[in-house]
Scaffold this motif. Structure first.
Motif, PDB file in Angstrom:
ATOM      1  N   LEU A  14       0.812  -1.212   0.000  1.00  0.00           N
ATOM      2  CA  LEU A  14       0.000   0.000   0.000  1.00  0.00           C
ATOM      3  C   LEU A  14       0.843   1.259   0.000  1.00  0.00           C
ATOM      4  O   LEU A  14       1.802   1.376   0.763  1.00  0.00           O
ATOM      5  N   ALA A  18      -3.571   4.893   0.022  1.00  0.00           N
ATOM      6  CA  ALA A  18      -4.297   3.633   0.212  1.00  0.00           C
ATOM      7  C   ALA A  18      -4.169   3.161   1.657  1.00  0.00           C
ATOM      8  O   ALA A  18      -5.108   2.574   2.212  1.00  0.00           O
ATOM      9  N   LEU A  19      -3.032   3.449   2.289  1.00  0.00           N
ATOM     10  CA  LEU A  19      -2.823   3.060   3.677  1.00  0.00           C
ATOM     11  C   LEU A  19      -3.740   3.836   4.618  1.00  0.00           C
ATOM     12  O   LEU A  19      -4.277   3.272   5.572  1.00  0.00           O
ATOM     13  N   LYS A  22      -7.073   2.167   4.343  1.00  0.00           N
ATOM     14  CA  LYS A  22      -7.058   0.843   4.966  1.00  0.00           C
ATOM     15  C   LYS A  22      -7.081   0.947   6.495  1.00  0.00           C
ATOM     16  O   LYS A  22      -7.786   0.195   7.160  1.00  0.00           O
ATOM     17  N   ARG A  73       6.014   2.162  -0.289  1.00  0.00           N
ATOM     18  CA  ARG A  73       4.888   1.253  -0.083  1.00  0.00           C
ATOM     19  C   ARG A  73       5.127   0.412   1.158  1.00  0.00           C
ATOM     20  O   ARG A  73       6.244  -0.005   1.436  1.00  0.00           O
TER      21      ARG A  73
END
Length: 90
Positions: A14, A18-19, A22, A73
C-alpha cells in the motif's frame, strides 16, 4: 508438504493514500496523509524490518521499483506495526 506462504502482488503493497483508507477501515481511526507520508519516509530511511511467518526479516517500507519516481509502499504484513509507530508519534 504444501507451501502455505502467502503470495503478495504489487497491489498488496500500500502507498500512503491507500494506507490511510485501509487504517480507517480496519481500526476506525483517521490519520493525516502528510503524517503517514512522513512516517513512511522516516521508517524507510531507518530501514525498519519486520519478521515474516518463518522469522525471516524483511523491510517494512519498500521503494516501488516499478515506478520512475520514488513511491514508498508498506509491506502487507506490517500494517499493525506501522499503526503502532503512528500511535507513538501522536
Amino acid at each position: 508438504m504444501a507451501n502455505t506462504t502467502p503470495r503478495f502482488t504489487k497491489e498488496d503493497f500500500l502507498n500512503a493514500s491507500a494506507l490511510v483508507k485501509k487504517l480507517s477501515e480496519l481500526y476506525g481511526t483517521t490519520y493525516d496523509l502528510e503524517t503517514v507520508k512522513k512516517t513512511m519516509d522516516s521508517e524507510f530511511r531507518k530501514k525498519t524490518q519486520i519478521k515474516t511467518k518463518y522469522n525471516n526479516p524483511t523491510q517494512l517500507i519498500y521503494d516501488a521499483k516499478w515506478n520512475h519516481r520514488r513511491v514508498l509502499r508498506l509491506h502487507p504484513l506490517g500494517i499493525e506495526m506501522f499503526k503502532e509507530i503512528l500511535d507513538k508519534g501522536k
